[in-house]
Design a protein around this motif. Structure first.
Motif, PDB file in Angstrom:
ATOM      1  N   VAL A 219      -9.656  13.581  20.281  1.00  0.00           N
ATOM      2  CA  VAL A 219     -10.993  13.174  19.793  1.00  0.00           C
ATOM      3  C   VAL A 219     -11.123  11.674  20.039  1.00  0.00           C
ATOM      4  O   VAL A 219     -10.411  10.877  19.420  1.00  0.00           O
ATOM      5  CB  VAL A 219     -11.158  13.473  18.284  1.00  0.00           C
ATOM      6  N   ASP A 220     -11.985  11.303  20.945  1.00  0.00           N
ATOM      7  CA  ASP A 220     -12.073   9.881  21.306  1.00  0.00           C
ATOM      8  C   ASP A 220     -13.469   9.514  21.779  1.00  0.00           C
ATOM      9  O   ASP A 220     -14.193  10.355  22.313  1.00  0.00           O
ATOM     10  CB  ASP A 220     -11.163   9.563  22.510  1.00  0.00           C
ATOM     11  N   ARG A 221     -13.789   8.231  21.641  1.00  0.00           N
ATOM     12  CA  ARG A 221     -14.870   7.679  22.446  1.00  0.00           C
ATOM     13  C   ARG A 221     -14.388   7.651  23.888  1.00  0.00           C
ATOM     14  O   ARG A 221     -13.195   7.532  24.149  1.00  0.00           O
ATOM     15  CB  ARG A 221     -15.181   6.228  22.023  1.00  0.00           C
TER      16      ARG A 221
ATOM     17  N   VAL B 242     -20.111   6.971  17.402  1.00  0.00           N
ATOM     18  CA  VAL B 242     -18.878   6.437  16.838  1.00  0.00           C
ATOM     19  C   VAL B 242     -18.885   4.920  16.832  1.00  0.00           C
ATOM     20  O   VAL B 242     -19.772   4.278  17.357  1.00  0.00           O
ATOM     21  CB  VAL B 242     -17.660   6.966  17.597  1.00  0.00           C
TER      22      VAL B 242
ATOM     23  N   ILE C 111     -20.925  16.763  17.394  1.00  0.00           N
ATOM     24  CA  ILE C 111     -20.500  17.824  16.479  1.00  0.00           C
ATOM     25  C   ILE C 111     -20.651  17.372  15.035  1.00  0.00           C
ATOM     26  O   ILE C 111     -20.626  16.188  14.728  1.00  0.00           O
ATOM     27  CB  ILE C 111     -19.046  18.293  16.742  1.00  0.00           C
TER      28      ILE C 111
ATOM     29  N   GLY D  60     -20.181  10.795  13.172  1.00  0.00           N
ATOM     30  CA  GLY D  60     -21.472  11.294  13.600  1.00  0.00           C
ATOM     31  C   GLY D  60     -22.574  10.295  13.371  1.00  0.00           C
ATOM     32  O   GLY D  60     -23.743  10.612  13.512  1.00  0.00           O
TER      33      GLY D  60
ATOM     34  N   THR E  46     -19.058   5.703  12.040  1.00  0.00           N
ATOM     35  CA  THR E  46     -18.272   6.861  12.449  1.00  0.00           C
ATOM     36  C   THR E  46     -18.834   8.149  11.878  1.00  0.00           C
ATOM     37  O   THR E  46     -19.839   8.166  11.204  1.00  0.00           O
ATOM     38  CB  THR E  46     -16.839   6.716  11.946  1.00  0.00           C
TER      39      THR E  46
ATOM     40  N   TRP F 299     -13.380  -7.257  24.328  1.00  0.00           N
ATOM     41  CA  TRP F 299     -12.743  -5.947  24.146  1.00  0.00           C
ATOM     42  C   TRP F 299     -11.616  -5.708  25.158  1.00  0.00           C
ATOM     43  O   TRP F 299     -10.457  -5.466  24.760  1.00  0.00           O
ATOM     44  CB  TRP F 299     -13.803  -4.824  24.179  1.00  0.00           C
TER      45      TRP F 299
HETATM   46  P1  ADP Z   1     -12.393   3.415  17.959  1.00  0.00           P
HETATM   47  O1  ADP Z   1     -12.785   2.647  16.747  1.00  0.00           O
HETATM   48  O2  ADP Z   1     -11.782   2.588  19.032  1.00  0.00           O
HETATM   49  O3  ADP Z   1     -13.473   4.299  18.473  1.00  0.00           O
HETATM   50  P2  ADP Z   1     -10.764   4.964  16.106  1.00  0.00           P
HETATM   51  O4  ADP Z   1      -9.924   6.168  16.326  1.00  0.00           O
HETATM   52  O5  ADP Z   1     -10.140   3.891  15.315  1.00  0.00           O
HETATM   53  O6  ADP Z   1     -11.230   4.426  17.526  1.00  0.00           O
HETATM   54  O7  ADP Z   1     -12.100   5.362  15.349  1.00  0.00           O
HETATM   55  C1  ADP Z   1     -12.978   6.293  15.903  1.00  0.00           C
HETATM   56  C2  ADP Z   1     -13.882   6.842  14.832  1.00  0.00           C
HETATM   57  O8  ADP Z   1     -14.949   7.524  15.473  1.00  0.00           O
HETATM   58  C3  ADP Z   1     -13.217   7.861  13.931  1.00  0.00           C
HETATM   59  O9  ADP Z   1     -13.700   7.680  12.614  1.00  0.00           O
HETATM   60  C4  ADP Z   1     -13.647   9.218  14.493  1.00  0.00           C
HETATM   61  O10 ADP Z   1     -13.846  10.216  13.511  1.00  0.00           O
HETATM   62  C5  ADP Z   1     -14.942   8.897  15.132  1.00  0.00           C
HETATM   63  N1  ADP Z   1     -15.055   9.680  16.389  1.00  0.00           N
HETATM   64  C6  ADP Z   1     -14.391   9.422  17.516  1.00  0.00           C
HETATM   65  N2  ADP Z   1     -14.742  10.315  18.460  1.00  0.00           N
HETATM   66  C7  ADP Z   1     -15.618  11.127  17.897  1.00  0.00           C
HETATM   67  C8  ADP Z   1     -16.334  12.238  18.344  1.00  0.00           C
HETATM   68  N3  ADP Z   1     -16.201  12.659  19.606  1.00  0.00           N
HETATM   69  N4  ADP Z   1     -17.172  12.843  17.497  1.00  0.00           N
HETATM   70  C9  ADP Z   1     -17.302  12.413  16.229  1.00  0.00           C
HETATM   71  N5  ADP Z   1     -16.647  11.365  15.747  1.00  0.00           N
HETATM   72  C10 ADP Z   1     -15.817  10.731  16.553  1.00  0.00           C
END
Ligand code: ADP
Length: 574
Positions: free
Chosen positions: A343-345, A57, A422, A67, A65, A162
Motif C-alpha cells: 500500500v503506497d503512494r 494520501v 478505496i 482517503g 491520509t 523531497w
Molecule cells: P508517505 O507519507 O510517504 O506517503 P507513509 O506510509 O508514512 O508514507 O504514510 C502514508 C499514509 O497514506 C498512510 O496513512 C496510508 O494509510 C495512506 N495511504 C497510502 N497509500 C494509500 C492508498 N493507496 N489508499 C489509501 N491510503 C493510503
C-alpha cells in the motif's frame, strides 16, 4: 510519566476518533503546516483542476491520509448566491490527531487555504473559527496563487527537498524560480505566525515545506516565544547535502527553532553533521544534540511518530469476513491463494519496482508459489504534475503487466494492481486479512503503512517484510523480516520465508510488533513532543515550575528505550 499512565476516560471527537489523553499544552499554541485541518468547498462547484490536497494520501506527515477529507457538515447561511458550502476534514493522521488538542487548548492553526470556498467563509485576515459547530480555535489561511503552489509545493518542496532528503539525487529537478517561491511562501507563513504570536506563544511548525520560516519568525517575535518544528522526512548525510542544490540558508532557517524533531537518531546525527560541515559559524555539541548559531540555541532530538493504533484495531475488529470476500471477488483472487500486500503512494522512494522484481524472482525461484500466492499492490497516484512521478508510474504499471503476462493463467493473476480509491473499511480489511505486507522503501522517514498494518492485524496472523531503510525498522527490530530493499534476491527470499512461517512464529512476531505499535502510537508521539516543547518554553518563562535540563538524552530519552510492560499494557493481544 509513562504515556499510558496518563490515560483517562476515552473521549470521541467529530471524526469518531478516540482520544484518551489531555495533552498539556504550554503557552498559547500556534500550529503551522502546509495542509489545513478544515477545507470549505462549494457543493455544486465543478472541480477546479487537481490540487495537492486532492491526493488521497499525505506528503509525509499523515495529514491527509486514510482517503483524504470527509464531509462533516454544511454551512447553509454562507454564500447562498453561489451554492451551499460544505466543510471537509481529514479523517486520519496528524491533522486529525492535533485538531482535538487545539480544540481543547484554543490557539491558532496556520495553513494554506486550498478550498474553493475557503475565502468565502474567512474574514479579511483569512481567519475562520473551527471546528464547525464547536468553534474553539482559529484557522488562519494563507492564500497561495497557482504560480506559488507550482513553485513552492510542486517545485522546491517536491522536486528538490523531497528527493534530496531521500538521498535520491537523480530525481532532483531544480528549476530557477522554485527557490524564490519557496522563500516567498515561507515568508507568508512566517508573517502570519508573527501576526498571532503573543509573548507566551508556542509555535509548532510541521515538515519540510516550512524550512525557512523558523528564522523569519525568530527575527520578528519576542525572545520568550518558543519555536519548534518536526521534520517528517529523513535528513540526508552531509555528503549528499553537499552534492545537492540545497542552500545553507535552509540550515540557517531551521536553526531559528528552539527544538527540531526527527523520527530517529540517525537523522538527528546527519543533521548535526551537515550543520557542522556546511555552516562554519555554527557550534555543534553532539552529545547534547545542541547547535548554537546566530544567537539561537537549537535542541535536536528524535521521537518516532506512531499511528492511531486503537482506531485501526477497533475498525478492523468490527469487520466481518464478508468484506474480505467481496474484495477477493472484486479482484478475482481465488479463495485458496495466500495474499501479499503493498500500500503506497506512487512515489519513487517507495521502492515499488524492486519489490515487483522480487515478486517475479519469487515465482522463478519457488515455482510452488505460482497459482498459490497473489500480490495485491494498492497504489495511489501522487504529485503527477512532476514528470519523474509520471515516468515512475508508467514503470510500475509496465512491470506489473510484464509479470502478469509471464506467469498469469486463466484462473490466477500473480499481481493485482489497483489505483482505485478505496474506503477505510476496505483498507482495514486488506490490512487484517492479507497474509503479508511488503514495505520496501529506498528510504522512508518512518512509514506509517507498516504500523497501520500491524495495528489492524488483530488475528495475529500477518507478517511484515520491511525495508531496513524505513525509519520504523529501528523500532521493529527483528520482529519484522527486515531486508535491504535493493537486493531483489534477498527480498524474494524474505517474502518466501515470511510466507513459510508457522502460525506460532507469525503470532510471536506479530505480538511483539503490536506491543511496540500500541506503546508508541500517535498520542504517545504528541505527548513526547509537547513535553519537550514545554520544558523549553518553561525555560524561557522562569516563573514556571519546570526547567529544561541539559543533555540530548533528556530530550529524547524515552524515544530510544524499548517498550516496557507498562507502555504496552493497553495493547490488545492478537
Ligand atoms: P508517505 O507519507 O510517504 O506517503 P507513509 O506510509 O508514512 O508514507 O504514510 C502514508 C499514509 O497514506 C498512510 O496513512 C496510508 O494509510 C495512506 N495511504 C497510502 N497509500 C494509500 C492508498 N493507496 N489508499 C489509501 N491510503 C493510503
Amino acid at each position: 510519566m509513562r504515556p499510558n499512565e496518563e490515560r483517562a476516560s476515552p473521549t470521541t471527537d467529530l471524526r469518531g476518533r478516540t482520544s484518551r489523553t489531555e495533552l498539556s499544552v504550554p503557552g498559547e499554541l500556534i500550529v503551522a503546516s502546509n495542509r489545513q485541518p478544515y477545507r470549505h468547498e462549494y457543493v455544486s462547484a465543478p472541480p477546479a483542476g487537481r490540487r495537492p490536497s486532492d491526493e488521497a494520501v499525505s506528503d509525509s506527515d499523515g495529514t491527509a491520509t486514510d482517503g483524504g477529507f470527509v464531509d462533516v457538515g454544511r454551512n447553509r447561511d454562507t454564500q447562498p448566491a453561489r451554492s451551499e458550502i460544505t466543510v471537509e476534514c481529514p479523517t486520519g493522521g496528524l491533522t486529525a490527531g492535533l485538531d482535538p488538542v487545539l480544540s481543547r487548548s484554543g490557539g491558532t492553526w496556520i495553513a494554506w487555504g486550498d478550498g474553493e470556498a475557503d475565502r468565502a467563509v474567512a474574514d479579511e485576515d483569512g481567519c475562520v473559527r473551527v471546528p464547525p459547530g464547536d468553534e474553539s480555535y482559529t484557522l488562519r489561511r494563507v492564500w497561495l496563487s497557482d504560480a506559488a503552489v507550482d513553485g513552492y509545493y510542486y517545485g522546491y518542496s517536491n522536486r528538490v527537498l523531497w528527493p534530496t532528503c531521500h538521498e535520491l539525487l537523480e530525481y532532483v529537478d531544480h528549476r530557477p524560480d522554485d527557490w524564490t517561491w519557496y522563500r516567498r511562501v515561507n515568508r507568508e507563513f512566517a508573517d502570519a505566525v508573527v501576526d498571532h504570536a503573543s509573548e507566551d506563544a508556542v509555535v509548532w511548525l510541521q515538515d519540510y515545506h516550512l524550512g525557512l520560516a523558523p528564522r523569519l519568525i525568530r527575527e520578528s517575535v519576542p525572545e520568550s516565544v518558543t519555536i519548534a518544528q518536526f521534520w517528517h522526512i529523513p535528513w540526508p548525510r552531509p555528503s549528499v547535502f553537499g552534492s545537492s542544490p540545497l542552500e545553507t540558508t535552509l540550515l540557517e532557517g531551521l536553526l531559528g527553532n528552539d527544538f527540531l524533531g526527527f523520527h530517529i537518531e540517525e537523522y538527528c546525527d546527519a543533521f548535526l553533521a551537515t550543520v557542522d560541515s556546511h555552516l562554519p559559524d555554527a557550534s555543534v555539541e553532539y552529545a547534547s544534540g545542541t547547535v548554537r548559531y546566530d544567537g539561537t540555541e537549537t535542541r535536536v532530538g528524535a521521537t518516532p511518530m506512531g499511528v492511531d493504533a486503537e482506531t485501526y484495531d477497533r475498525q478492523s475488529r468490527a469487520l466481518d469476513g464478508s468484506r474480505w470476500e467481496s474484495i477477493r471477488s472484486r479482484y478475482g483472487i481465488p479463495d485458496d491463494v495466500t495474499v501479499g500486500l503493498g500500500v503506497d503512494r506512487l512515489d519513487y522512494s517507495k521502492g515499488i519496482p524492486a519489490r515487483l522484481d522480487a515478486i517475479e524472482r519469487l515465482f522463478e525461484r519457488y515455482p510452488s508459489r505460482r497459482e498459490a500466492f497473489t500480490f495485491v499492490q494498492k497504489a495511489t497516484p501522487s504529485r503527477t504534475d512532476i514528470p519523474a512521478y509520471a515516468v515512475h508510474g508508467e514503470r510500475v504499471r509496465e512491470a506489473v503487466g510484464r509479470i502478469n503476462d509471464r506467469f498469469g493463467t486463466e484462473t490466477w493473476q500473480p499481481i493485482v494492481y489497483t489505483e482505485d480509491v478505496i474506503s477505510r473499511e476496505d483498507l482495514c480489511a486488506l490490512y487484517r486479512y492479507a497474509d503479508l505486507l511488503v514495505v520496501s522503501s529506498l528510504l522512508d522517514g518512518m512509514n506509517l503503512v507498516a504500523q497501520e498494518y500491524v495495528a489492524s492485524s488483530v488475528d495475529g496472523e500477518g507478517t511484515l517484510v520491511l525495508s531496513d531503510r524505513a525509519g520504523v525498522a529501528s523500532s521493529f527490530d527483528d520482529a519484522a523480516y527486515t531486508v535491504d530493499p535493493t537486493n531483489v534476491d534477498a527480498l524474494a527470499d524474505a517474502i518466501d520465508e515470511a510466507l513459510s512461517a508457522s502460525p506460532l512464529e507469525r503470532h510471536r512476531r506479530m505480538t511483539r510488533l503490536r506491543e511496540h505499535t500500541f506503546a508508541r502510537d500517535l498520542e504517545w508521539w504528541m505527548t513526547r513532543q509537547f513535553e519537550v516543547i514545554s520544558r523549553l518554553h518553561d525555560h524561557e518563562h522562569p516563573d514556571s515550575e519546570t526547567a529544561v535540563t541539559d543533555g540530548r538524552n533528556h530530550l529524547s530519552d524515552d524515544a530510544n528505550e524499548p517498550a516496557t510492560d507498562a507502555d504496552s499494557s493497553n495493547s490488545p493481544s492478537c
